[in-house]
Design a protein around this motif. Structure first.
Motif, mmCIF file in Angstrom:
data_model
loop_
_atom_site.group_PDB
_atom_site.id
_atom_site.type_symbol
_atom_site.label_atom_id
_atom_site.label_comp_id
_atom_site.label_asym_id
_atom_site.label_seq_id
_atom_site.Cartn_x
_atom_site.Cartn_y
_atom_site.Cartn_z
ATOM 1 N N PHE A 174 43.541 18.165 30.199
ATOM 2 C CA PHE A 174 42.464 18.057 30.860
ATOM 3 C C PHE A 174 42.086 16.864 30.839
ATOM 4 O O PHE A 174 42.265 16.180 29.696
ATOM 5 N N THR A 175 41.355 16.096 31.726
ATOM 6 C CA THR A 175 40.859 14.842 31.544
ATOM 7 C C THR A 175 39.673 14.549 30.628
ATOM 8 O O THR A 175 39.309 13.668 30.127
ATOM 9 N N THR A 176 39.052 15.861 30.734
ATOM 10 C CA THR A 176 37.570 15.705 29.847
ATOM 11 C C THR A 176 37.340 16.915 29.050
ATOM 12 O O THR A 176 38.140 17.900 29.396
ATOM 13 N N LYS A 177 36.861 16.881 28.042
ATOM 14 C CA LYS A 177 36.342 17.848 27.022
ATOM 15 C C LYS A 177 35.696 19.191 27.934
ATOM 16 O O LYS A 177 36.023 20.429 27.707
ATOM 17 N N GLN A 178 35.131 18.680 28.567
ATOM 18 C CA GLN A 178 34.176 19.737 29.695
ATOM 19 C C GLN A 178 35.108 20.771 30.404
ATOM 20 O O GLN A 178 35.093 21.884 30.650
ATOM 21 N N GLU A 179 36.073 19.984 30.994
ATOM 22 C CA GLU A 179 36.977 20.607 31.719
ATOM 23 C C GLU A 179 37.985 21.664 30.891
ATOM 24 O O GLU A 179 37.982 22.888 31.374
ATOM 25 N N ARG A 180 38.209 21.317 29.669
ATOM 26 C CA ARG A 180 38.855 22.168 28.612
ATOM 27 C C ARG A 180 37.847 23.071 28.451
ATOM 28 O O ARG A 180 38.331 24.134 28.035
ATOM 29 N N ALA A 181 36.941 22.840 28.071
ATOM 30 C CA ALA A 181 35.971 23.750 27.699
ATOM 31 C C ALA A 181 35.709 24.945 28.808
ATOM 32 O O ALA A 181 35.441 26.315 28.560
ATOM 33 N N LEU A 182 35.469 24.393 30.125
ATOM 34 C CA LEU A 182 35.502 25.655 31.173
ATOM 35 C C LEU A 182 36.727 26.246 31.123
ATOM 36 O O LEU A 182 36.706 27.645 31.435
ATOM 37 N N PHE A 183 38.023 25.906 31.003
ATOM 38 C CA PHE A 183 39.101 26.456 31.066
ATOM 39 C C PHE A 183 39.195 27.467 29.829
ATOM 40 O O PHE A 183 39.519 28.709 30.299
ATOM 41 N N ARG A 184 38.831 27.139 28.759
ATOM 42 C CA ARG A 184 38.595 28.099 27.633
ATOM 43 C C ARG A 184 37.682 29.170 27.750
ATOM 44 O O ARG A 184 37.744 30.543 27.547
ATOM 45 N N LEU A 185 36.642 28.839 28.602
ATOM 46 C CA LEU A 185 35.573 30.080 29.147
ATOM 47 C C LEU A 185 36.167 31.023 29.947
ATOM 48 O O LEU A 185 36.057 32.192 29.779
ATOM 49 N N LEU A 186 36.856 30.441 30.731
ATOM 50 C CA LEU A 186 37.377 31.149 32.030
ATOM 51 C C LEU A 186 38.478 32.368 31.371
ATOM 52 O O LEU A 186 38.535 33.520 31.766
ATOM 53 N N ILE A 187 39.195 31.861 30.191
ATOM 54 C CA ILE A 187 40.368 32.715 29.931
ATOM 55 C C ILE A 187 39.777 33.849 28.922
ATOM 56 O O ILE A 187 40.428 34.715 28.535
ATOM 57 N N LYS A 188 38.668 33.696 28.473
ATOM 58 C CA LYS A 188 37.823 34.558 27.699
ATOM 59 C C LYS A 188 37.403 35.888 28.656
ATOM 60 O O LYS A 188 36.737 36.709 28.257
ATOM 61 N N THR A 189 37.241 35.455 29.955
ATOM 62 C CA THR A 189 36.682 36.669 31.000
ATOM 63 C C THR A 189 37.962 37.566 31.168
ATOM 64 O O THR A 189 39.068 37.222 31.323
ATOM 65 N N ASN A 190 37.472 38.843 31.390
ATOM 66 C CA ASN A 190 38.305 39.921 31.495
ATOM 67 C C ASN A 190 39.097 39.779 32.656
ATOM 68 O O ASN A 190 38.566 39.309 33.611
ATOM 69 N N GLY A 191 40.479 39.860 32.628
ATOM 70 C CA GLY A 191 41.328 39.704 33.727
ATOM 71 C C GLY A 191 41.760 38.317 34.164
ATOM 72 O O GLY A 191 42.467 38.021 35.163
ATOM 73 N N VAL A 192 41.208 37.441 33.286
ATOM 74 C CA VAL A 192 41.570 35.919 33.747
ATOM 75 C C VAL A 192 42.354 35.590 32.524
ATOM 76 O O VAL A 192 42.117 35.212 31.554
#
Length: 205
Positions: A63-81
């Motif tokens: 990821f080009t920014t820490k924020q994009e990586r943080a969003l990715f990490r939040l997404l994979i913590k969502t059930n079914g993602v």
């Protein structure tokens, strides 16, 4: 955990890239929104990373920014993602566009992404609202920490642009007919594959 990689970009075929770090090649998968901003081959690049270990594979996402990586990490913590679906979501829209979807409870836009059904979209809207508040507050004033040539412009490759664009969409889960149709509709003579991918994705949202 590998948190950041800096080296020379030696291969890129959306959504996969290869970065040489002092003779060691690291394979990464990146969202297309990040892929668009990569420099030319053999140029320096630095990406923030997330390392995923599975029984059958070890995968590195960039990821080009820490924020994009943080969003990715939040997404994979969502059930079914999982990581693949999270990558698809961030390829179909930028982080700010995703935040906008969540703030507007925009289920219709999310379900247009491959692999995102109505239940998954509704779950994302519910689970991400509170999480995204802190993420966006932290992102204010941040800068992208990767190397780009200021005058960089991808060189058109007419012979392979359509093929590369279709391959990228297929890797994200789009159906062959859908990928081919959207790429053909977006194609213009002399266009490069990165621009074509971006235009094709926009046409489907």
């Amino acid at each position: 955990m590998i948190g950041r990689i800096a080296g020379t970009l030696i291969e890129k075929q959306a959504p996969e890239i290869l970065i040489d770090v002092q003779g060691v090649g690291y394979e990464l998968q990146v969202p297309l929104t990040c892929f668009y901003e990569l420099p030319e081959l053999n140029e320096s690049v630095a990406l923030f990373t997330h390392f995923v270990v599975r029984e059958d594979a070890q995968l590195l996402y960039g990821f080009t920014t820490k924020q994009e990586r943080a969003l990715f990490r939040l997404l994979i913590k969502t059930n079914g993602v999982g990581p693949k679906l999270a990558l698809t979501i961030l390829s179909g829209m930028t982080a700010s566009e995703f935040v906008d979807c969540v703030s507007r409870d925009d289920v219709a836009t999310l379900v247009k992404l491959p692999g995102v059904g109505k239940k998954t979209a509704e779950r994302l809207l519910v689970e991400m609202k509170d999480k995204l508040k802190s993420l966006m507050e932290a992102s204010q004033g941040s800068e992208r920490e990767f190397v780009l040539k200021s005058d960089y412009a991808p060189k058109p490759d007419v012979n392979t642009a359509e093929e590369d664009a279709i391959a990228a969409l297929l890797s994200l889960g789009y159906k062959p007919a859908q990928a081919s149709k959207s790429v053909s509709a977006a194609y213009q003579e002399g266009v490069d594959s990165e621009t074509l991918i971006k235009a094709a994705l926009k046409s489907m949202l």
